[in-house]
Write a protein that holds these residues in place. Structure first.
Motif, PDB file in Angstrom:
ATOM      1  N   LEU A   1      10.992  22.195  -8.050  1.00  0.00           N
ATOM      2  CA  LEU A   1      11.943  22.706  -7.055  1.00  0.00           C
ATOM      3  C   LEU A   1      12.247  21.661  -5.993  1.00  0.00           C
ATOM      4  O   LEU A   1      13.404  21.434  -5.638  1.00  0.00           O
ATOM      5  CB  LEU A   1      11.384  23.972  -6.403  1.00  0.00           C
ATOM      6  N   LEU A   2      11.195  21.014  -5.488  1.00  0.00           N
ATOM      7  CA  LEU A   2      11.376  20.067  -4.391  1.00  0.00           C
ATOM      8  C   LEU A   2      11.726  18.664  -4.872  1.00  0.00           C
ATOM      9  O   LEU A   2      12.132  17.815  -4.076  1.00  0.00           O
ATOM     10  CB  LEU A   2      10.098  20.007  -3.547  1.00  0.00           C
ATOM     11  N   LEU A   3      11.521  18.409  -6.180  1.00  0.00           N
ATOM     12  CA  LEU A   3      11.854  17.132  -6.818  1.00  0.00           C
ATOM     13  C   LEU A   3      10.940  15.988  -6.405  1.00  0.00           C
ATOM     14  O   LEU A   3      11.013  14.903  -6.965  1.00  0.00           O
ATOM     15  CB  LEU A   3      13.319  16.738  -6.533  1.00  0.00           C
ATOM     16  N   ASN A   4      10.065  16.221  -5.438  1.00  0.00           N
ATOM     17  CA  ASN A   4       9.195  15.150  -4.963  1.00  0.00           C
ATOM     18  C   ASN A   4       7.900  15.756  -4.456  1.00  0.00           C
ATOM     19  O   ASN A   4       7.910  16.600  -3.567  1.00  0.00           O
ATOM     20  CB  ASN A   4       9.878  14.366  -3.839  1.00  0.00           C
ATOM     21  N   LYS A   5       6.780  15.321  -5.010  1.00  0.00           N
ATOM     22  CA  LYS A   5       5.483  15.873  -4.640  1.00  0.00           C
ATOM     23  C   LYS A   5       5.165  15.638  -3.170  1.00  0.00           C
ATOM     24  O   LYS A   5       4.484  16.444  -2.531  1.00  0.00           O
ATOM     25  CB  LYS A   5       4.386  15.263  -5.521  1.00  0.00           C
ATOM     26  N   THR A   6       5.687  14.542  -2.609  1.00  0.00           N
ATOM     27  CA  THR A   6       5.382  14.220  -1.212  1.00  0.00           C
ATOM     28  C   THR A   6       6.065  15.171  -0.236  1.00  0.00           C
ATOM     29  O   THR A   6       5.739  15.182   0.950  1.00  0.00           O
ATOM     30  CB  THR A   6       5.803  12.775  -0.895  1.00  0.00           C
ATOM     31  N   ASP A   7       7.041  15.962  -0.718  1.00  0.00           N
ATOM     32  CA  ASP A   7       7.740  16.889   0.162  1.00  0.00           C
ATOM     33  C   ASP A   7       7.008  18.223   0.319  1.00  0.00           C
ATOM     34  O   ASP A   7       7.448  19.086   1.089  1.00  0.00           O
ATOM     35  CB  ASP A   7       9.151  17.166  -0.370  1.00  0.00           C
ATOM     36  N   ILE A   8       5.924  18.412  -0.410  1.00  0.00           N
ATOM     37  CA  ILE A   8       5.177  19.662  -0.325  1.00  0.00           C
ATOM     38  C   ILE A   8       4.394  19.707   0.984  1.00  0.00           C
ATOM     39  O   ILE A   8       3.658  18.769   1.310  1.00  0.00           O
ATOM     40  CB  ILE A   8       4.211  19.809  -1.517  1.00  0.00           C
ATOM     41  N   ASN A   9       4.545  20.785   1.731  1.00  0.00           N
ATOM     42  CA  ASN A   9       3.825  20.919   2.996  1.00  0.00           C
ATOM     43  C   ASN A   9       2.320  20.982   2.760  1.00  0.00           C
ATOM     44  O   ASN A   9       1.870  21.581   1.770  1.00  0.00           O
ATOM     45  CB  ASN A   9       4.271  22.182   3.742  1.00  0.00           C
ATOM     46  N   PRO A  10       1.520  20.400   3.659  1.00  0.00           N
ATOM     47  CA  PRO A  10       0.062  20.392   3.478  1.00  0.00           C
ATOM     48  C   PRO A  10      -0.549  21.780   3.345  1.00  0.00           C
ATOM     49  O   PRO A  10      -1.542  21.965   2.644  1.00  0.00           O
ATOM     50  CB  PRO A  10      -0.449  19.675   4.739  1.00  0.00           C
ATOM     51  N   ASN A  11       0.035  22.784   4.011  1.00  0.00           N
ATOM     52  CA  ASN A  11      -0.550  24.130   3.953  1.00  0.00           C
ATOM     53  C   ASN A  11      -0.466  24.736   2.552  1.00  0.00           C
ATOM     54  O   ASN A  11      -1.227  25.640   2.210  1.00  0.00           O
ATOM     55  CB  ASN A  11       0.117  25.058   4.966  1.00  0.00           C
ATOM     56  N   TRP A  12       0.455  24.215   1.708  1.00  0.00           N
ATOM     57  CA  TRP A  12       0.580  24.724   0.338  1.00  0.00           C
ATOM     58  C   TRP A  12      -0.730  24.557  -0.418  1.00  0.00           C
ATOM     59  O   TRP A  12      -1.099  25.387  -1.241  1.00  0.00           O
ATOM     60  CB  TRP A  12       1.715  23.993  -0.384  1.00  0.00           C
ATOM     61  N   TYR A  13      -1.454  23.487  -0.148  1.00  0.00           N
ATOM     62  CA  TYR A  13      -2.698  23.192  -0.858  1.00  0.00           C
ATOM     63  C   TYR A  13      -3.890  23.973  -0.324  1.00  0.00           C
ATOM     64  O   TYR A  13      -4.972  23.944  -0.903  1.00  0.00           O
ATOM     65  CB  TYR A  13      -3.013  21.693  -0.778  1.00  0.00           C
ATOM     66  N   THR A  14      -3.723  24.660   0.794  1.00  0.00           N
ATOM     67  CA  THR A  14      -4.853  25.326   1.438  1.00  0.00           C
ATOM     68  C   THR A  14      -4.831  26.837   1.258  1.00  0.00           C
ATOM     69  O   THR A  14      -5.850  27.453   0.949  1.00  0.00           O
ATOM     70  CB  THR A  14      -4.878  24.994   2.946  1.00  0.00           C
ATOM     71  N   VAL A  15      -3.675  27.451   1.452  1.00  0.00           N
ATOM     72  CA  VAL A  15      -3.567  28.910   1.337  1.00  0.00           C
ATOM     73  C   VAL A  15      -2.456  29.247   0.347  1.00  0.00           C
ATOM     74  O   VAL A  15      -1.518  28.460   0.162  1.00  0.00           O
ATOM     75  CB  VAL A  15      -3.265  29.572   2.706  1.00  0.00           C
ATOM     76  N   PRO A  16      -2.545  30.403  -0.321  1.00  0.00           N
ATOM     77  CA  PRO A  16      -1.498  30.776  -1.284  1.00  0.00           C
ATOM     78  C   PRO A  16      -0.158  30.979  -0.593  1.00  0.00           C
ATOM     79  O   PRO A  16      -0.075  31.685   0.421  1.00  0.00           O
ATOM     80  CB  PRO A  16      -2.018  32.095  -1.875  1.00  0.00           C
ATOM     81  N   MET A  17       0.882  30.339  -1.113  1.00  0.00           N
ATOM     82  CA  MET A  17       2.230  30.565  -0.611  1.00  0.00           C
ATOM     83  C   MET A  17       2.751  31.865  -1.231  1.00  0.00           C
ATOM     84  O   MET A  17       2.714  32.036  -2.454  1.00  0.00           O
ATOM     85  CB  MET A  17       3.148  29.406  -0.985  1.00  0.00           C
TER      86      MET A  17
END
Length: 301
Positions: A130-146
Motif C-alpha cells: 500500500l505504502l510502496l516503501n517500507k520506510t514510510d511505515i510509522n514506528p507504532n505499526w510495529y508495536t501495537v496492532p493497527m
C-alpha cells in the motif's frame, strides 16, 4: 489420540464440519447447519430427533435459531461435545435422513448477528504494497496492532453482489480536482475473519494467554477496497466510505477445534517486541499452518 490426517481435495470433510445458517425454497426458515461433502446437515432436525439432545449444557434447541450466536457462546466443552457427537453420528449415517439437504438446494445466510467488527491492518506485506516503501511505515505499526472499526452494514456472505461505489477523489478527467464519481479500481484483499464467542464484561481486560478460549471460528474474508476513494480520504483519520462498500465472508465458519491439528509455532519473528500485555506464552503465540491462493475470473459487463 492420534492427530487426524486432513484431506485437501474435499474441504467439507468429517474433520472440518464448519457451522453456518441455511434455508431452502421449501422451508424458508433460517436455521443452523453444518456441512459434510455435498450435503448441508440441518442441526435443528438432528436435535429434534434426539441425536444431540443428551449433551450436557445443550438444553434448548439452539440450532433452530436464525444465527449461531447462542450456540457459539456456550462453554467450549459443550461445543466440543457437539462436534464429537456429530463426527460419530455422521461417520455411519447415510444422506437419506431429513436432516441431509443437497448443497445445491441451500441458500446460505450471514452466520452470526454482528453488532460491530474490527478491521486489522497487520500484514507487513500488505502494508508495504500500500505504502510502496517500507520506510514510510510509522514506528507504532510495529508495536501495537493497527485497527479501525468496520461498518456492519457492509457484511455479506460470498456470492452477494457488491456494487461499485461512488466517492470523491481527483482524476485526470476532473482536471486533478476532487470530484464525486464511480470508483476506477476495486481491490480485493484476501484475509481471515475471526468470530468471537466468549464475551467480556464492560471494563474487563482480556488475558493474552486465554485469548483462544474466546475464538469460535474463522472464515475467509474479502474486504473490498475502493482504491482511489480510500487513498484520498484516509489521511489523517482513516478510510470511511471506501471500506464500507462490501465485506464478503465465506458462509461456513471453520471452528478453532477443527484447526487444532495445524497449530504451529510462529515462523516470522516480531522484530520489535510487543508490550507486555501482548506478550503471551507459547500457546498464545502459536499460529496456523494455512496456505491460501487467489484465482480471479473476470467478466466484462
Amino acid at each position: 489420540m492420534a492427530t487426524p490426517k486432513i484431506p485437501t481435495a474435499q474441504p467439507f470433510t468429517i474433520n472440518n464440519l464448519p457451522y453456518g445458517v441455511i434455508s431452502t425454497k421449501t422451508d424458508t426458515t433460517k436455521r443452523c447447519a453444518t456441512v459434510l461433502k455435498n450435503h448441508a446437515i440441518d442441526l435443528s432436525v438432528l436435535h429434534s430427533q434426539g441425536v444431540l439432545s443428551d449433551i450436557p449444557g445443550l438444553v434448548d434447541n439452539v440450532f433452530a435459531q436464525e444465527n449461531l450466536n447462542d450456540f457459539a457462546k456456550l462453554p467450549k466443552e459443550t461445543r466440543v461435545a457437539v462436534r464429537e457427537k456429530l463426527q460419530a453420528y455422521l461417520a455411519v449415517s447415510e444422506p437419506t435422513s431429513p436432516a441431509f439437504i443437497p448443497l445445491a438446494e441451500v441458500e446460505n445466510h450471514f452466520p452470526m448477528e454482528t453488532r460491530n467488527f474490527s478491521d486489522f491492518y497487520c500484514s507487513l506485506e500488505h502494508t508495504i504494497n500500500l505504502l510502496l516503501n517500507k520506510t514510510d511505515i510509522n514506528p507504532n505499526w510495529y508495536t501495537v496492532p493497527m485497527v479501525y472499526n468496520g461498518r456492519t452494514s457492509s457484511l455479506v456472505v460470498s456470492g452477494t453482489p457488491v456494487h461499485r461505489p461512488c466517492g470523491v477523489f481527483p482524476t485526470e478527467k476532473s482536471n486533478g480536482k476532487p470530484a464525486f464519481q464511480p470508483e476506477i479500481h476495486m481491490d480485493f484483499e484476501l484475509e481471515m475473519g475471526v468470530f468471537l464467542s466468549k464475551p467480556l464484561d464492560r471494563g474487563q481486560r482480556l488475558d493474552i494467554n486465554t485469548c483462544r478460549d474466546h475464538i469460535f471460528g474463522f472464515v475467509l474474508l474479502n474486504d473490498w477496497s475502493a482504491r482511489n476513494i480510500q487513498l484520498f480520504e484516509m489521511a489523517p483519520l482513516g478510510p470511511f466510505h471506501s471500506k464500507g462498500s462490501g465485506t464478503s465472508i465465506s458462509p461456513w465458519i471453520v471452528t478453532a477445534e477443527a484447526l487444532e491439528p495445524i497449530l504451529c509455532p510462529r515462523v516470522t519473528p516480531q522484530t520489535v517486541s510487543p508490550p507486555t500485555h501482548l506478550t503471551g506464552n507459547e500457546n498464545a503465540d502459536a499460529t496456523y499452518d494455512i496456505e491460501l491462493s487467489v484465482r480471479i475470473q473476470s467478466e466484462l459487463a
